[in-house]
Design an enzyme around this catalytic site. Structure first.
Site, PDB file in Angstrom:
ATOM      1  CB  CYS A 186      -0.955   0.015   1.194  1.00  0.00           C
ATOM      2  SG  CYS A 186      -1.819  -1.531   1.464  1.00  0.00           S
ATOM      3  CB  ALA A 187       3.911   1.779  -1.956  1.00  0.00           C
ATOM      4  CB  ALA A 188      -0.077   5.240  -3.710  1.00  0.00           C
ATOM      5  N   PRO A 189       1.106   7.583  -1.760  1.00  0.00           N
ATOM      6  CG  PRO A 189       1.175   9.888  -1.311  1.00  0.00           C
ATOM      7  CD  PRO A 189       0.817   8.560  -0.689  1.00  0.00           C
ATOM      8  N   GLY A 190       3.844   7.726  -2.446  1.00  0.00           N
ATOM      9  CA  GLY A 190       5.222   7.507  -2.844  1.00  0.00           C
ATOM     10  C   GLY A 190       6.289   8.203  -2.022  1.00  0.00           C
ATOM     11  CB  SER A 191       6.280  10.872   0.556  1.00  0.00           C
ATOM     12  OG  SER A 191       5.310  10.316   1.423  1.00  0.00           O
ATOM     13  CG  ASP A 218      -1.618   1.625  -3.672  1.00  0.00           C
ATOM     14  OD1 ASP A 218      -1.248   2.114  -2.592  1.00  0.00           O
ATOM     15  OD2 ASP A 218      -2.802   1.663  -4.066  1.00  0.00           O
ATOM     16  CG  ASP A 277       1.420   3.737   5.007  1.00  0.00           C
ATOM     17  OD1 ASP A 277       0.946   3.914   6.133  1.00  0.00           O
ATOM     18  OD2 ASP A 277       1.474   4.630   4.145  1.00  0.00           O
ATOM     19  CB  CYS A 330      -2.426   8.387   8.863  1.00  0.00           C
ATOM     20  SG  CYS A 330      -3.459   7.870   7.487  1.00  0.00           S
TER      21      CYS A 330
END
Length: 825
Positions: A186-191, A218, A277, A330
């Site tokens: 679940c890597a997006a958006p990439g930061s 993702d 994440d 989050c």
């Protein structure tokens, strides 16, 4: 990335879907957009939600005396934070500019506290401003600082990222010497992926690649595209982007008796580090997403709990023994945080431990995880799963509670479930239960980390770090069976970006079914981990037979005269997809055209020591019409080869570093080599080149960046002019002569070397660099080569305003690596 045809059409359709404008007037959602513009009476969201207040006061995530400060901080906009790319060539210049220029100028202008570095982040590479993103966009006095952030972020020198999201990577990776394989689920958006790539590239030498790699995944196609765009700025050959449901991420498991196993050295894709994440309710982002105030409900967290648990268990199954996994959300909700961590520890037993990272980053304020919490559903507080059963809450699963125990008989309460007590209020007329004392967990949940907004003016975040000690056990208890069934019912299948006739759920279920079958047969001891990770994915025996993903089994051949039924065609299509025919995604093909590769190596003088062959791939199955060639690292190559041997189970949307592009202009086709070096691949290839290189004086280098194209007679330095005249027509590299002295041929390349790709025509030299890159490089050079009097021979603003139409005698164009056209003769 992708090429032509079906893949691009599939992906583009998602961008045409309309989305709700959450920033419009929230007092009247039915008001037409045009009427909103005329009235111009926009009002901010009401930062209040009674259910939110009641829920978190009861959970006790902060002390009662802190509640007002906590809520006040949540109602204020989130300050803007960003991180300097430590692997950038200009990282130290950027840090000096922030410390010496912007930090002082913003304070003098009276703009609150201005900007400051985050004290807990190493080497002062992370910064936070006292301004929200809205203030940066609207405040005229911040315009120059805002333009600086936009430009450097677009180039990749900095990354705009929330402060707390930078935390967990250092808590789990800062003492690691070598990372071989790392996955971000679940890597997006990439930061965060970008930050991981920075870490593995920091220790690499010039012209070499790190031994590690990152697999970023993702499920959403749009978010995958965003992830690719963000990480493209890193210019790395050590990244693979995939598009899978994280809870069903393929293991690329291969039989050990395969003839190529000994050469490859691995039979299954296992990772040294895993970052989960996971999708969450997101109430920790209220400061930057105020629309969550009106949408928030307890059902948001309850609905994703099982999916989060599935993803985390899948991540642990893909983790090597001795590796670490970071679980993060989050969200502030314990149902999404401590409850998931507790169930992981219960399912895994002694094979996994929760790591205490409280001593790392001592200047970072964090709070321990909760040991006790309640669950709320449809207006009712539930202290244990027994209460959920009593109230008929079938959607509430045992893993949501501290003990994780299913409903027990009343006679067993005192012995089996001592953590939950029911206290009756003596003043109650009906004798109903009035006060519920929740269970208290015996697990070391205090090792988790909670970040609350008012501690350091950030967003809210949750982090838990797991250490895998040994192979995961296979649990077959009734409680786990019940949990798996709930997980399966609650899991929402997302199928974006794929052919409508292809059921990806069947593909995932088939993978799980084959793994279960292998576990029964005892073919591989590692398969036991797959069984527990795929909990909640029951597969029917008929599905296992029809959707076997074993690549060694060939499709059944039917008589050409016998037409196939619709069911048989559907089954064949599913089989083809499992074996690598991913609809909407271009194939990954090793580029092995010896004639073209030999021509490239001879034209640029690429040294034999550079690992060139078997490291180049394309995304076009027709190798005769290849437009782009990508370079992959050794670790990525091994994964690609394993994926081929395992039946192409990975759905790869992006891979490799763009190294060469075919030149299609009239003059380009007539050159000795039709493939030119891309801007992204130049830093890696330059140290290994011996031809088509020329060293330019600072004056000529600046003129090239300013005017984009220069006639040979207009070159200032005679030696540079002579060297350019000896180069072959086509792509070449111009290196800045830093000391304005003679240089070796080829030049010595180090981290401070500045070079650009150019095109040598018959009478002029043209730059093949985007306008924004030219402007950025000019600004950095003006600072470095500024004279003692404080002036420079080239004005940066003047250079930025030069239009390509000012270049004389333009007859044709050359396409740059980013499809930007620059004028050349």
């Amino acid at each position: 990335m992708g090429g032509r045809g079906r893949s691009r059409r599939t992906q583009r359709k998602h961008f045409r879907d309309g989305r709700e404008n959450v920033w419009k007037n929230n007092n009247d959602k039915s008001e037409p957009q045009q009427q909103n513009k005329e009235n111009n009476n926009w009002q901010p969201f009401v930062a209040e939600n009674a259910a939110f207040n009641e829920y978190y006061k009861e959970q006790g995530i902060v002390r009662p005396e802190e509640w007002d400060a906590f809520m006040e901080c949540l109602r204020n906009p989130l300050p803007s934070a960003f991180r300097i790319n430590s692997s950038s060539q200009f990282s130290m210049d950027l840090k000096s500019q922030l410390q010496d220029e912007f930090s002082k100028s913003l304070q003098i202008a009276g703009e609150a506290e201005g900007i400051k570095s985050l004290p807990w982040y190493p080497d002062n590479f992370a910064w936070q401003s006292s301004f929200s993103r809205m203030q940066l966009r609207k405040n005229k006095s911040l315009e120059r600082f805002h333009e600086f952030l936009k430009q450097e972020n677009e180039i990749g020198n900095i990354t705009r990222q929330e402060a707390v999201s930078m935390v967990y990577l250092h808590c789990s990776w800062m003492y690691i010497e070598i990372i071989l394989l790392l996955t971000v689920m679940c890597a997006a958006p990439g930061s965060k992926t970008f930050q991981l790539l920075e870490m593995i590239h920091q220790a690499s030498d010039v012209g070499s690649l790190p031994s590690g790699m990152v697999v970023a995944n993702d499920v959403d196609v749009q978010r995958c595209n965003l992830l690719i765009h963000q990480t493209k700025r890193m210019c790395t050959a050590n990244l693979v982007v995939t598009n899978h449901e994280a809870q069903h991420f393929p293991s690329c498991h291969m039989k050990k008796n395969h003839e190529n196993v000994s050469e490859l050295g691995m039979t299954q894709l296992l990772f040294d580090r895993v970052l989960c994440d996971v999708p969450c309710s997101g109430d920790g982002t209220l400061r930057k997403a105020p629309d969550i105030w009106r949408k928030w409900s307890v059902g948001m967290a309850n609905g994703v709990h099982c999916l989060q648990l599935q993803i985390a268990m899948r991540g642990l199954a893909l983790l090597r023994s001795g590796g670490r996994m970071v679980y993060s959300t989050c969200s502030m909700n314990p149902v999404e945080n401590e409850a998931v961590v507790s169930e992981i520890l219960r399912r895994c037993g002694g094979s996994v431990e929760l790591v205490d990272v409280s001593t790392e980053l001592p200047q970072l304020i964090r709070r321990p995880g909760l040991k006790s919490w309640k669950v709320r559903d449809k207006g009712v507080w539930l202290a244990s799963h027994k209460d959920a059963c009593k109230h008929g809450r079938s959607g509430i699963v045992p893993s949501m509670f501290p003990s994780g125990q299913a409903h027990l008989d009343t006679s067993d309460d005192t012995n089996e479930n001592p953590g939950a007590e029911i206290i009756e209020d003596g003043n109650s007329n009906n004798g109903d239960v009035d006060v519920l004392v929740p269970e208290v967990s015996s697990l070391p949940l205090e090792r988790c980390m909670r970040f609350v907004p008012h501690d350091q003016n950030t967003g809210a975040f949750f982090v838990a770090v797991f250490h895998k000690i040994s192979q995961l056990p296979v649990l077959q208890t009734k409680s786990n069976k019940h949990s798996r069934e709930r997980d399966s019912d609650s899991d929402e299948k997302v199928k974006q970006g794929e052919d409508k006739d292809v059921n990806e759920t069947d593909v995932s279920n088939a993978d799980a079914g084959v793994l279960d079958e292998k576990a029964k047969q005892g073919e591989d001891k590692d398969v036991n981990e797959e069984a527990i990770a795929d909990a909640g994915v029951p597969v029917k025996e008929s599905d296992e037979e029809l959707l076997d993903c074993n690549p060694s089994k060939k499709l059944r051949v039917e008589s050409p005269n016998k037409p196939k039924s619709r069911a048989e065609k559907a089954n064949d299509k599913r089989k083809l997809q499992i074996q690598g025919k991913w609809f909407g995604v271009d194939p990954v093909v090793f580029f092995e055209d010896d004639a073209i590769l030999t021509g490239i190596k001879e034209f640029y003088g690429i040294k034999e020591s550079f690992p060139f062959n078997h490291h180049l791939i394309t995304r076009n199955s027709d190798t005769n019409h290849v437009k782009r060639i990508y370079y992959i690292s050794e670790s990525v190559k091994n994964v690609v080869e394993l994926n081929f041997l395992a039946g192409e189970q990975l759905k790869i949307t992006s891979i490799g570093l763009k190294m060469f592009e075919r030149q299609t202009s009239r003059e380009g086709v007539s050159t000795a080599c039709v493939f030119r070096i891309s801007s992204e691949g130049l830093p890696l290839l330059l140290p290994h080149m011996t031809k088509q290189i020329a060293c330019a004086s600072p004056a000529d280098f600046k003129h090239l960046l300013q005017y984009k194209s220069i006639k040979f007679p207009d070159l200032v330095d005679d030696g540079f002019r002579e060297k350019v005249s000896t180069l072959s027509l086509g792509c070449c590299v111009v290196v800045l002569n830093k000391d304005n002295e003679g240089s070796s041929d080829p030049p010595v390349v180090d981290r401070s070397t500045i070079a650009i790709g150019c095109w040598k025509g018959r009478s002029s030299l043209s730059v093949m660099v985007t306008a924004i890159d030219c402007q950025e490089m000019l600004e950095r050079l003006l600072v470095r080569f500024e004279t003692k009097s404080g002036s420079s021979d080239i004005n940066c603003e003047e250079a930025a305003n030069v239009d390509d139409a000012q270049v004389k005698d333009v007859s044709e164009t050359v396409t740059t690596s980013d499809d930007v056209e620059v004028n050349k003769e």
